[in-house]
Each structure stands twice: as structure tokens, then as C-alpha cells.
Design a protein around this motif. Structure first.
Motif, short mmCIF file in Angstrom:
data_model
loop_
_atom_site.label_atom_id
_atom_site.label_comp_id
_atom_site.label_asym_id
_atom_site.label_seq_id
_atom_site.Cartn_x
_atom_site.Cartn_y
_atom_site.Cartn_z
N GLU A 1 0.84 -1.19 0.00
CA GLU A 1 0.00 0.00 0.00
C GLU A 1 0.88 1.24 0.00
O GLU A 1 2.04 1.20 0.46
CB GLU A 1 -0.90 0.03 1.24
CG GLU A 1 -1.90 -1.10 1.33
CD GLU A 1 -2.77 -0.98 2.59
OE1 GLU A 1 -2.72 0.08 3.26
OE2 GLU A 1 -3.49 -1.95 2.90
N GLN A 2 0.34 2.32 -0.51
CA GLN A 2 1.03 3.61 -0.44
C GLN A 2 0.75 4.23 0.94
O GLN A 2 -0.39 4.46 1.30
CB GLN A 2 0.54 4.53 -1.54
CG GLN A 2 0.97 4.12 -2.94
CD GLN A 2 2.47 4.23 -3.16
OE1 GLN A 2 3.10 5.19 -2.72
NE2 GLN A 2 3.03 3.26 -3.87
N VAL A 3 1.79 4.47 1.70
CA VAL A 3 1.68 5.07 3.02
C VAL A 3 2.57 6.31 3.04
O VAL A 3 3.79 6.20 2.87
CB VAL A 3 2.12 4.08 4.14
CG1 VAL A 3 2.01 4.75 5.51
CG2 VAL A 3 1.28 2.81 4.09
N GLY B 1 2.91 8.40 0.80
CA GLY B 1 3.55 8.52 -0.50
C GLY B 1 4.62 7.49 -0.80
O GLY B 1 5.28 7.58 -1.84
N LYS B 2 4.79 6.50 0.08
CA LYS B 2 5.81 5.48 -0.14
C LYS B 2 5.17 4.09 -0.17
O LYS B 2 4.25 3.82 0.61
CB LYS B 2 6.86 5.53 0.97
CG LYS B 2 7.62 6.84 1.05
CD LYS B 2 8.62 6.81 2.20
CE LYS B 2 9.39 8.12 2.29
NZ LYS B 2 10.36 8.12 3.42
N PRO B 3 5.65 3.20 -1.04
CA PRO B 3 5.12 1.84 -1.06
C PRO B 3 5.60 1.06 0.17
O PRO B 3 6.79 0.97 0.43
CB PRO B 3 5.69 1.25 -2.36
CG PRO B 3 6.95 2.02 -2.60
CD PRO B 3 6.70 3.40 -2.07
N MET B 4 4.65 0.52 0.92
CA MET B 4 4.97 -0.20 2.15
C MET B 4 4.30 -1.56 2.15
O MET B 4 3.18 -1.73 1.66
CB MET B 4 4.50 0.60 3.38
CG MET B 4 5.09 1.99 3.51
SD MET B 4 6.86 1.98 3.91
CE MET B 4 6.83 1.32 5.59
N TRP B 5 5.00 -2.55 2.72
CA TRP B 5 4.39 -3.85 2.92
C TRP B 5 3.48 -3.79 4.13
O TRP B 5 3.84 -3.25 5.19
CB TRP B 5 5.46 -4.92 3.14
CG TRP B 5 6.08 -5.41 1.88
CD1 TRP B 5 7.29 -5.05 1.36
CD2 TRP B 5 5.52 -6.37 0.97
NE1 TRP B 5 7.52 -5.71 0.17
CE2 TRP B 5 6.46 -6.53 -0.08
CE3 TRP B 5 4.35 -7.09 0.94
CZ2 TRP B 5 6.23 -7.39 -1.16
CZ3 TRP B 5 4.11 -7.96 -0.12
CH2 TRP B 5 5.05 -8.10 -1.16
N VAL B 6 2.28 -4.36 3.99
CA VAL B 6 1.28 -4.33 5.05
C VAL B 6 0.77 -5.75 5.27
O VAL B 6 0.50 -6.49 4.32
CB VAL B 6 0.10 -3.41 4.66
CG1 VAL B 6 -0.99 -3.44 5.74
CG2 VAL B 6 0.57 -1.98 4.42
N ILE B 7 0.65 -6.13 6.54
CA ILE B 7 0.05 -7.41 6.90
C ILE B 7 -0.96 -7.17 8.01
O ILE B 7 -0.65 -6.57 9.04
CB ILE B 7 1.11 -8.45 7.33
CG1 ILE B 7 0.44 -9.78 7.69
CG2 ILE B 7 1.97 -7.95 8.46
CD1 ILE B 7 1.42 -10.93 7.95
N ASP B 8 -2.18 -7.60 7.78
CA ASP B 8 -3.25 -7.49 8.76
C ASP B 8 -3.37 -6.06 9.30
O ASP B 8 -3.57 -5.84 10.50
CB ASP B 8 -3.01 -8.46 9.92
CG ASP B 8 -4.31 -8.90 10.59
OD1 ASP B 8 -5.38 -8.75 9.97
OD2 ASP B 8 -4.25 -9.38 11.74
N GLY B 9 -3.23 -5.10 8.40
CA GLY B 9 -3.40 -3.70 8.76
C GLY B 9 -2.17 -3.03 9.33
O GLY B 9 -2.20 -1.84 9.65
N LYS B 10 -1.04 -3.75 9.45
CA LYS B 10 0.18 -3.19 10.02
C LYS B 10 1.30 -3.19 8.99
O LYS B 10 1.49 -4.17 8.25
CB LYS B 10 0.64 -4.00 11.24
CG LYS B 10 -0.36 -4.04 12.38
CD LYS B 10 0.18 -4.91 13.51
CE LYS B 10 -0.83 -5.00 14.65
NZ LYS B 10 -0.33 -5.88 15.75
#
Length: 391
Positions: A40-42, A44-53
Motif C-alpha cells: 500500500e502507499q503510506v 507517499g511510499k510503497p509499504m508492505w502491510v500485513i493485517d493492517g500493520k
């Protein structure tokens, strides 16, 4: 390039494959699409997300650009690079095979990047063991497909659910049935809430790995404990670009504690055919450590030494492998290899990481490798790996 031994077959015993952004979501069962790892974009940066974190930047996992040029860690993998900036072979299996053909590499062993080299980033981010088990299985299934589609030229090491010994046993059996040629294990399962690897509670896992011919791999930096060590070895005053150089060099020798602990633990007396691999740690430290581990045990615990069936150093020759890439043995690599044991060494490139041999790995080492006896060349450059991984 210096002439190498006739019949040389190069097998790269350590490389990395960056996780595609859809690796987990394309396989997720209904209802889990937004819970399994995704990007997800967080801010402005692409971040890996698992179960909302979030559990880390969705980075490049490598330092080699599309033109094959290697960049400093802080300016690439450790900087602003994303998967779009790194060479496609860093994440695309078909591109990897094409690059291997160009470089003269027959097969490669693969390790992950973004989820943690030992898969530890998953456990660090969430405690739902049903979700965690699913994520492990999704990753390992994807890697099994990579292996099958490559005709066993790409050999990913499946990650293990280190927080549960029973789950590790089941996952090792499941992966072996899919054709896995080993397992990727963290050196510090206690980080995840399990006993340390010297505890007899792990015996069922060792029994399965030994019985199914699954060598257990310990890659540097594959635990939170190891990564904390990486971040504390440099002096704070060091240059920003120098710090990862110190941390990286320190990690090489950090793997010696796994060798020491395993040899002293007695696990190899209980499981004599169990094989372990110290990955991306080099071999120059091994001769000294073999001497040190024998000396220190006799000096400090002679009664325990008598309980072991072998001297600690002998367990390396029967139960351990190590990998090397840039080492020259200070001009006498043959002597170094003879000290370690030519049957216990495998060649690696570490593509596409900061220390990788690129853009011409075989050419870079050919002058040094050509000084070795032909039999030694054949073994360390591919023969030992071919036997261990059954390819």
C-alpha cells in the motif's frame, strides 16, 4: 578469463529473490486478500502491510539496476529504490533464468528479502498464528512453483514457522512433498517464542529434516537477534555509507555462534545425518573457529566434551557446509579450502545484494579459482551443491 577445469558446472548456493507485490494476494483464500502481505502507499511510499500493520518498505531487495550496474547500498536498496528500480532478474523468475544463462550459472539457491531473510518480519508484525501459518504456506507454495517451472534450476529455500515446532515439522514434510531441497531456518526461534535450537524439543524437526534429506540453512541476518547485532557493531561516529559495511562484515562471523552452539549441543550425536549450511558467511573464519571450539570446550567444560561422540570441530566435517564468493585466501585459496575441507564448501554470488559478484561473477573469480586443483574447482563451484541439492 583464466581457463577453469573441464566439465565445471556452476551452482550458486546463495542468491535472493525480491517478493513480487502480488505474491501473497494472488493465492490468498477469500476473505484474506487484505490480511496477507500486500503493498500500500503510506505517506507517499510503497509499504508492505500485513493485517493492517506495516512491516517495512516495499523496496528493491537489490543494488543492481536495469543496466546491470551495481550501486552502493545507501544509494539503492538501503535508500529510495523500489522494485521498479532494481534489475528485473531480482524479482522475475524468467528474467533470472535468462541472466543465469548469460552469466554461465546452471542453478541457484534462493532466499527471500522483504519478509525477512528467515521470514522473521512476518512474526514480528502479527501474532495471529492462523494468518501466519497461511502466509508461510502461501510463500512456500509460490516458491515451489518457481522451482518446478524452472526445471529445478531455481531452488528456493522454504521458510519455517519458527514459533511452533509442530508446525515446523508439518511444513518441512509438506515442502519436501513439493520437491523442496532444504529449509530456511532462523538461528533464533526464541525471538518468536520457541525454545532455542539446542533444546531437545526440536528433535522431531531435526529427525524430519535428516530423514527427508532437507539440509537446514542459516543465512546471515535471518533473525531479529542477528539484525540487532548488525546495527550495533559500528561506532556511531562512522560515515553513513561505512556503517552498513561494518555491519555486513560483522554478520559474516556472527554465524559462527550457530556452528558453536550446534556442535556443543549434542544434536548431531542424536541426528548424525542432519546437514546444516552457513549461508553468506564466508569461510575464512572457519579454520580458526574449529580450533577455538575444541580448545575452549576442553578448557571450560572437559566433562561435557567427554559426553560428545566427536570433537566439536569434527562435526563441521560431517554436518556443516559453508559458502564463499569474494575470498581469495590472501593469495592461497587452496590452502584455505584444504583447512576448511573441500567437500564442505559451496560457491555463491549473493545476487542482487550489496556484496554480490556482479556484473560478471565467474569472470571476477576465475583467476583465483583457476589456481585450485581441478578436483577442488569441480567440487566447490558446483559439485558439492549438486550432491547436496540433488540436481
Amino acid at each position: 578469463m583464466a581457463k577453469l577445469a573441464d566439465g565445471l558446472r556452476v551452482i550458486d548456493a546463495d542468491s535472493h529473490m525480491t517478493e513480487r507485490h502480488d505474491l501473497f494476494t494472488e493465492r490468498a483464500p477469500k476473505g484474506y486478500e487484505d490480511r496477507v502481505p500486500h503493498v500500500e502507499q503510506v505517506d507517499g511510499k510503497p509499504m508492505w502491510v500485513i493485517d493492517g500493520k506495516t512491516f517495512g518498505k516495499a523496496g528493491s531487495g537489490g543494488t543492481v539496476d536495469h543496466d546491470g550496474k551495481k550501486h552502493a547500498f545507501r544509494a539503492s536498496q538501503g535508500g529510495s529504490w523500489t522494485i521498479d528500480d532494481v534489475h528485473p532478474a531480482a524479482w522475475d523468475a524468467a528474467e533470472r533464468l535468462r541472466l543465469m544463462d548469460e552469466l554461465g550459472i546452471n542453478a541457484q539457491v534462493l532466499y527471500p528479502n522483504e519478509i525477512g531473510i528467515g521470514g522473521q518480519n512476518l512474526r514480528n508484525s502479527v501474532r495471529d498464528e492462523v494468518l501466519l501459518r497461511l502466509c508461510v504456506e502461501l510463500y512456500n507454495d509460490a516458491m515451489a512453483d518457481v522451482q518446478e517451472q524452472s526445471g529445478n534450476r531455481l531452488l528456493p529455500m522454504p521458510i519455517m514457522p519458527a514459533w511452533s515446532i509442530d508446525d515446523c515439522v508439518r511444513e518441512a514434510q509438506r515442502c519436501a512433498a513439493q520437491g523442496a531441497r532444504g529449509v530456511n531456518m532462523t538461528a533464533d526461534p526464541q525471538d518468536s517464542g520457541s525454545p532455542d535450537l539446542g533444546d531437545h524439543a526440536w528433535d522431531p524437526f531435526w529427525e524430519v529434516c535428516a530423514g527427508l534429506n532437507l539440509p537446514v540453512h542459516f543465512h546471515i541476518g535471518a533473525s531479529q537477534t542477528a539484525l540487532a547485532y548488525f546495527g550495533t557493531t559500528f561506532w556511531p561516529s562512522q560515515d553513513h555509507y561505512v556503517k552498513p559495511a561494518i555491519g555486513g562484515a560483522s554478520l559474516f562471523q556472527n554465524n559462527s555462534r550457530v556452528l558453536l552452539n550446534s556442535a556443543y549441543s549434542g544434536m548431531f550425536d542424536r541426528h548424525p545425518t542432519l546437514q546444516m549450511v552457513s549461508v553468506e558467511s564466508g569461510i575464512g573464519w572457519v579454520p580458526f573457529m574449529l580450533e577455538a571450539m575444541d580448545y575452549e570446550l576442553l578448557e571450560n567444560a572437559p566433562a561435557w566434551a567427554k559426553k560428545l561422540q566427536k570433537t566439536p570441530s569434527e562435526y563441521f566435517q560431517s554436518n556443516w557446509y559453508a559458502t564463499f564468493w569474494f575470498e581469495t585466501g590472501r593469495g592461497d585459496l587452496q590452502h584455505l579450502i584444504d583447512q576448511v575441507g573441500e567437500d564442505r564448501i559451496m560457491f555463491e554470488t549473493d545476487f542482487p545484494h550489496p556484496t554480490c559478484l556482479h556484473p560478471s561473477p565467474i569472470e571476477q573469480v576465475s583467476d583465483t579459482i583457476a589456481t585450485l586443483r581441478p578436483q577442488t574447482q569441480l567440487k566447490v563451484m558446483g559439485g558439492n551443491a549438486a550432491q547436496l541439492y540433488r540436481v
